[in-house]
Design an enzyme around this catalytic site. Structure first.
Site, PDB file in Angstrom:
ATOM      1  N   ASP A 294       0.830  -1.202   0.000  1.00  0.00           N
ATOM      2  CA  ASP A 294       0.000   0.000   0.000  1.00  0.00           C
ATOM      3  C   ASP A 294       0.868   1.256   0.000  1.00  0.00           C
ATOM      4  OD1 ASP A 294      -2.652   1.301   0.437  1.00  0.00           O
ATOM      5  OD2 ASP A 294      -1.680   1.968   2.278  1.00  0.00           O
ATOM      6  N   GLU A 336       1.231  -0.870  -5.253  1.00  0.00           N
ATOM      7  CA  GLU A 336       0.153   0.112  -5.388  1.00  0.00           C
ATOM      8  C   GLU A 336       0.806   1.485  -5.469  1.00  0.00           C
ATOM      9  OE1 GLU A 336      -3.090   3.004  -3.948  1.00  0.00           O
ATOM     10  OE2 GLU A 336      -1.484   2.352  -2.657  1.00  0.00           O
TER      11      GLU A 336
HETATM   12  C1  GLC Z   1      -3.857   3.481  -0.452  1.00  0.00           C
HETATM   13  C2  GLC Z   1      -5.259   2.969  -0.308  1.00  0.00           C
HETATM   14  C3  GLC Z   1      -6.158   4.096   0.035  1.00  0.00           C
HETATM   15  C4  GLC Z   1      -5.698   4.710   1.310  1.00  0.00           C
HETATM   16  C5  GLC Z   1      -4.219   5.085   1.237  1.00  0.00           C
HETATM   17  C6  GLC Z   1      -3.668   5.291   2.599  1.00  0.00           C
HETATM   18  O1  GLC Z   1      -3.719   4.361  -1.488  1.00  0.00           O
HETATM   19  O2  GLC Z   1      -5.651   2.347  -1.500  1.00  0.00           O
HETATM   20  O3  GLC Z   1      -7.476   3.673   0.156  1.00  0.00           O
HETATM   21  O4  GLC Z   1      -6.443   5.862   1.567  1.00  0.00           O
HETATM   22  O5  GLC Z   1      -3.423   4.077   0.702  1.00  0.00           O
HETATM   23  O6  GLC Z   1      -3.462   4.045   3.221  1.00  0.00           O
HETATM   24  C1  GLC Z   2      -3.156   9.068  -4.015  1.00  0.00           C
HETATM   25  C2  GLC Z   2      -2.110   8.085  -3.727  1.00  0.00           C
HETATM   26  C3  GLC Z   2      -2.649   6.703  -3.796  1.00  0.00           C
HETATM   27  C4  GLC Z   2      -3.943   6.574  -3.047  1.00  0.00           C
HETATM   28  C5  GLC Z   2      -4.908   7.652  -3.367  1.00  0.00           C
HETATM   29  C6  GLC Z   2      -6.073   7.576  -2.446  1.00  0.00           C
HETATM   30  O1  GLC Z   2      -3.510   8.989  -5.342  1.00  0.00           O
HETATM   31  O2  GLC Z   2      -1.048   8.194  -4.638  1.00  0.00           O
HETATM   32  O3  GLC Z   2      -1.711   5.835  -3.255  1.00  0.00           O
HETATM   33  O4  GLC Z   2      -4.565   5.397  -3.410  1.00  0.00           O
HETATM   34  O5  GLC Z   2      -4.282   8.870  -3.218  1.00  0.00           O
HETATM   35  O6  GLC Z   2      -6.970   8.537  -2.844  1.00  0.00           O
END
Ligand code: GLC
Ligand code: GLC
Length: 651
Positions: A294, A336
């Site tokens: 994540d 991710e």
């Molecule tokens: C990732 C998750 C998102 C979350 C963020 C912080 O981007 O997909 O839902 O808000 O990380 O953990």
């Molecule tokens: C941003 C981050 C991503 C997360 C997202 C959540 O785009 O790069 O990691 O999933 O915010 O809104």
């Protein structure tokens, strides 16, 4: 640091550490000497690389060798504790390392509480996953979290305890085993960029323990935060300006990239890396086969940079990966990184992440759907989607998060598109404000400082179904369903693992009820985080419902995908259809060649017969989607939103 120095020290450390590991695990080793041998073989293979990375990251710390030894001790112990089942899995994966490339792979993702209330309920739905054809199941974060807002579980308070409302660790391990027996790989998040402010480490920091204050980025005043903020982007600008949160108890500032209750971990501290390795190994031994890393882009900070995608972030992942290969060799990482496409690709490497979300394809499929033109998608696919053969994309349309318009600005400009104006257009289109738009999405995280905006909404609502159903217009409904199936078919055929955000298979619409829940109202992503209503679903299953039509078409696509050897994850060549509304690509593998043509417009389109012959390599084709023959003696007629999977019949 001189490599000769590292070599010498690596060798010496290994010689010193191995006997000590053996001594500590004497009883375990005497019970399973062969398993220990396997570990030592891997250790000899892995150690130099791991040592090198760790020296680069932490070599300057006085207690470097202490951490190194503790890390290896944790890996060794974890391996010796790993179940027979999982060790058998390790061996099976080693024998068939390309398993995740198979065209039989189909992923699903869900929130356990929304889908089946809890883990016990989830087990009752394994038949459902099988019926749909899933071989990969990502459960959204299920660990202990603060009450109220926990960013959908992404604020973890304990990596070793399941949220009691969802179940127990024992149930999780059981689910993992049951899924594995049914040929479904369990995927879980490794939320390693931050913990919640209720994690034991954060509590210790708040209590004033200096050791744990070093686990996070904590500052006595605004001096450093202000210097950092000159270069940082605001990820959740509607929550707070900047990336730091004032903590009244400590009377200090804490780095919080996301919500204020999500504290970024300080990976410059080797103790943090080691502690998180232990959490990772614990997860691996519960039976997780893929860990979704994540927010991977954010894990390393350096003053004067935007603190995203720094070289050290890659090193940290390599180090995690290396330890995983020692102690849980079948574990894969999925990246991710929702950042610029060229940065996304840099995490995709056997030494980092074998799998990665494909946010560029996702965003540009929506872009093409809005514009009815494939130029930008085609160019980006051509220029920016190459990844190593031993890695794979995970292709998706929607997930629990928003859609951000991550395409390359120079790609857009080279097509005469102004990137800023285009993003504004896309946001207006998908929030339904652009005249004639079919979409019903919600704005997410508008930033008045720079005009940035992202989009929330379900696949069906964004593709026009919500509007069409409200208008009770059968033609509009038909168009919307075609759009849904078109997008779905592309992620099934373009190469990589297709991922279904469960609920999509029934064409579920936005749910606006989140607005009356105060823990959710500020976060529009809840509009597409839906509760599965099993009772209602029974009625959808009857023939002739809209839901049934969507489900059947998607299930049929999945079955078809599994039969086509060309869809094994291999090369994908984008072709020039010479029609701006038609996206074409060739998939070729295992002696089969498919020419895939997709129409992004609501009008019939044609592709010249010479193009068809050139890329299809023949005159007579079977379209696997309709089962009908097509000839290259005349132009190819493609219906509105139609897609064809053509195979040459001569061969
Ligand atoms: C990732 C998750 C998102 C979350 C963020 C912080 O981007 O997909 O839902 O808000 O990380 O953990
Ligand atoms: C941003 C981050 C991503 C997360 C997202 C959540 O785009 O790069 O990691 O999933 O915010 O809104």
């Amino acid at each position: 640091m001189a490599s000769e120095w590292t070599e010498r020290h690596a060798e010496r450390s290994l010689k010193r550490i191995v006997p000590r590991l053996r001594k500590n695990l004497k009883t375990e080793i005497s019970g399973a000497p062969e398993e220990w041998n396997q570990f030592e073989i891997r250790l000899h293979r892995e150690f130099h690389g791991l040592f090198q990375i760790l020296v680069e990251l932490y070599g300057g710390h006085y207690d470097f060798f202490y951490h190194l030894e503790a890390l290896l001790a944790a890996a060794a112990e974890s391996w010796m504790e790993r179940s027979k089942d999982l060790k058998a899995l390790d061996a099976a994966r080693e024998a068939r390392p390309d398993w995740f490339h198979s065209q039989e792979m189909v992923g699903g993702v869900l929130y356990v509480d929304l889908f089946s209330d809890n883990l016990a309920g989830l087990s009752d739905h394994i038949d459902y996953f099988k019926e749909l054809g899933l071989t990969y199941l990502h459960l959204m974060p299920i660990f202990a979290v603060p009450h109220g807002n926990s960013d959908g579980g992404y604020a973890v308070s304990d990596y070793r305890a399941v949220n009691p409302q969802i179940g127990t660790m024992e149930q999780l391990a059981e689910v993992a085993t049951r899924l594995r027996r049914e040929g479904i790989s369990l995927v879980l998040d490794f939320v390693f960029n931050h913990t919640s402010d209720e994690h034991a480490w954060a509590r210790a920091a708040v209590a004033g323990d200096p050791e744990y204050q070093e686990y996070y980025h904590i500052f006595p005043d605004r001096t450093l935060p202000e210097q950092y903020e000159q270069h940082l982007r605001d990820i959740f600008p509607t929550i707070r300006k900047g990336s730091f949160t004032w903590h009244e108890g400590m009377r200090k500032w804490v780095w919080t990239t996301f919500n204020s209750f999500q504290w970024d971990l300080n990976y410059a501290n080797p103790a943090v890396f080691r502690a998180m390795v232990e959490e990772m190994l614990f997860l691996a031994n519960t039976g997780v086969e893929v860990l979704r890393l994540d927010a991977v882009a954010f894990i390393w900070k350096r003053l004067g940079t935007d603190c995203e995608n720094l070289p050290e972030a890659h090193k940290i992942i390599r180090a995690f990966n290396s330890v995983a290969r020692l102690a849980a060799p079948s574990l894969l990482f999925k990246s991710e990184a929702i950042v610029h496409p060229d940065e996304v690709i840099r995490y995709i490497d056997a030494r980092e992440c074998r799998l990665s979300y494909n946010p560029m394809l996702m965003a540009l499929l929506w872009e093409a759907l809005a514009t009815r033109r494939c130029g930008l998608l085609e160019l980006a696919m051509h220029n920016r989607s190459r990844i190593p053969d031993d890695c794979a994309w995970v292709n998706y349309l929607r997930c629990h998060d928003d859609i951000g318009w991550t395409f390359d600005d120079s790609d857009a400009r080279s097509l005469g598109i102004d990137p800023t104006a285009h993003r504004r257009f896309l946001n207006e289109f998908y929030t339904g404000q652009f005249p004639g738009s079919f979409a019903r999405g919600l704005p997410f995280q508008f930033n008045p400082a720079n005009g940035d905006l992202r989009i929330s909404g379900t696949l069906a609502s964004l593709a026009g179904l919500e509007q069409a159903v409200q208008a009770e217009d059968p033609v509009l409904i038909d168009m919307a369903v075609r759009r849904i199936i078109l997008l779905r078919s592309i992620v099934m055929s373009i190469g990589g693992i297709p991922l279904i955000y469960l609920g999509e298979e029934w064409g579920l619409l936005n749910d606006y009820s989140f607005a009356s829940d105060e823990t959710k109202a500020g976060d529009s992503r809840w509009v597409h985080r839906l509760k599965t209503r099993w009772a209602e679903m029974a009625s959808w299953k009857t023939p002739q419902t809209l839901e049934r039509r969507i489900y059947d078409e998607i299930a049929r696509l999945i079955r078809l995908r599994k039969q086509l050897k060309a869809l094994y994850n291999g090369g994908m060549e984008v072709i020039s259809t010479q029609n701006p509304h038609l996206l074409g690509y060739v998939r070729q593998k295992n002696g089969q060649r498919l020419l895939v043509i997709n129409n992004f417009s609501e009008h019939p389109q044609t592709m010249g017969e010479n193009r068809l012959r050139l890329y299809g390599l023949g005159y007579r084709f079977i379209d696997h989607i309709t089962g009908k023959e097509r000839s290259a003696r005349e132009p190819l007629q493609v219906d509105p939103y139609q897609f064809l999977w053509l195979e040459n019949q001569a061969s």
